[in-house]
Enzyme design. Sequence first.
Site, short mmCIF file in Angstrom:
data_model
loop_
_atom_site.label_atom_id
_atom_site.label_comp_id
_atom_site.label_asym_id
_atom_site.label_seq_id
_atom_site.Cartn_x
_atom_site.Cartn_y
_atom_site.Cartn_z
N LYS A 70 0.85 -1.20 0.00
CA LYS A 70 0.00 0.00 0.00
C LYS A 70 0.88 1.25 0.00
CE LYS A 70 -0.65 -0.91 4.91
NZ LYS A 70 -0.74 0.17 5.86
N ARG B 18 -9.33 -0.65 15.33
CA ARG B 18 -9.46 0.03 14.03
C ARG B 18 -10.41 -0.83 13.21
NH1 ARG B 18 -4.04 1.32 10.51
NH2 ARG B 18 -4.14 -0.93 10.28
N TYR C 179 16.28 30.47 8.08
CA TYR C 179 15.12 31.20 8.60
C TYR C 179 15.07 31.16 10.12
CZ TYR C 179 13.03 31.07 3.90
OH TYR C 179 12.77 31.23 2.57
N MET D 285 12.39 24.92 2.19
CA MET D 285 11.59 24.14 1.24
C MET D 285 12.46 23.42 0.21
SD MET D 285 8.50 25.31 -1.29
CE MET D 285 7.39 25.87 -0.04
C1 LIG Z 1 -3.36 -4.49 8.20
C2 LIG Z 1 -1.89 -4.43 7.98
N1 LIG Z 1 -1.19 -5.58 7.85
C3 LIG Z 1 0.15 -5.59 7.65
C4 LIG Z 1 0.87 -4.41 7.58
C5 LIG Z 1 2.36 -4.46 7.37
O1 LIG Z 1 3.03 -3.95 8.47
P1 LIG Z 1 4.62 -3.83 8.48
O2 LIG Z 1 4.98 -2.76 7.54
O3 LIG Z 1 4.93 -3.49 9.89
O4 LIG Z 1 5.16 -5.17 8.07
C6 LIG Z 1 0.18 -3.21 7.74
C7 LIG Z 1 0.94 -1.94 7.71
O5 LIG Z 1 0.61 -0.92 8.19
C8 LIG Z 1 -1.23 -3.21 7.95
O6 LIG Z 1 -1.92 -2.07 8.09
#
Ligand SMILES: Cc1ncc(COP(=O)(O)O)c(C=O)c1O
Length: 380
Positions: A42, A140, A267, A315
């Site tokens: 992701k 969550r 700055y 920046m």
């Molecule tokens: C539901 C879920 N599973 C697995 C992972 C993977 O976690 P990691 O990057 O600590 O291996 C994440 C990452 O945020 C997650 O949200």
Amino acid sequence: MSISAQLPRRCWVEIDLAALERNLKLIRATLPPRIKFVAVVKADAYGHGLPQVAARLMHAGADLFAVANIAEAMTIRELSTDWPVLLLSPVLPDEDRYLADYDLAATVSSAEEIRRFDAVGRAAGQPITVHLKIDTGMGRLGVWHTGARALYDAIRAAPGLRLAGVFTHFSSADEDPAFTAEQRQIFLRALEGMDPTGLLIHADNSAGLETTPGDGVFNAVRVGLLQFGILPHPHSMLARVHAEPVFSFHTRVGLVKELPAGTSVSYGRTSQLKRDSRVAVLTAGYGDGIARSSSGRAQVLINGRRCPALGRVTMDQTIVDITDVPGEVRCGDSVVLVGRQGGVEISIQEFSNWADTIAWETLCSVTKRVPRHYRNASGV
Ligand SMILES: Cc1ncc(COP(=O)(O)O)c(C=O)c1O
């Protein structure tokens, strides 16, 4: 190739795809062969670039991809229709139809989602794949564990759904092994009475791998950070995996100049030079991903030497003290922000600590204007 891709580099990320492939194989080698590898890609594969990373992980033998949303899932589908894709974030009602169109697996946490996805599956004449998520202490996504059995039964009874997995997520695997063990036990109890045949049963993120039982019901892991060669915390026993960083972050010297003692730098005049100094102005700032919150703490590598940042990160530029750097420093020289140079390393944890953040956020904070350059891309 676009003109911008041919321009000289000012601030860039290097992604070592061969290291990524080796890491997946190294992690796999520590797990029993029956354990499936869910590659968590992701947020643009943690900022590494989703298409490039997913393509290489397909080649390296990932079993399934986990993404946050439909757009990310579609990027994977553009590469291949062969790999299962699991959506880890909630699907919005106006996104439901894409589950059928792109053959995506949804995370289910509620009876309402079961009704919606079942309707889509029935209308499509093809069941929607789902993984039931159980909340064991993350607070969550997922159904609270005491209600898991009812949702399991509802999914099993829904003709428009195909249950492919049951999972949970640890809230503190990188800092609280006792609470992680508790979550694991709650999850195992919630599974009692469910038929795990043919299901993926998963809980472990990277830090979870420190305590994952090699036997038992778990048959998949969901790994993000460690596949990119980054440990979930500095004392992690996962150092034994010998995964190497895939990501490094670079910039260049834009100007070298001398300034007298007493001069204030950048700055807000937060820093005054204590001695006559030589400084370098780097061609990267918070507009690239050097957090402003790391002002006064950050260091960079020039000629294999650590150089402290002076005053506030701005920046587009960051000013560093090169008075003690041996040899000449010239306009155009390479500077390492994260990575190795001449046997010295700035780790992503160190870089993140300077900004009071974590490696996950640092990787997601390198901005759009920073090109990613892929090394060892031809291995596929
Ligand atoms: C539901 C879920 N599973 C697995 C992972 C993977 O976690 P990691 O990057 O600590 O291996 C994440 C990452 O945020 C997650 O949200």
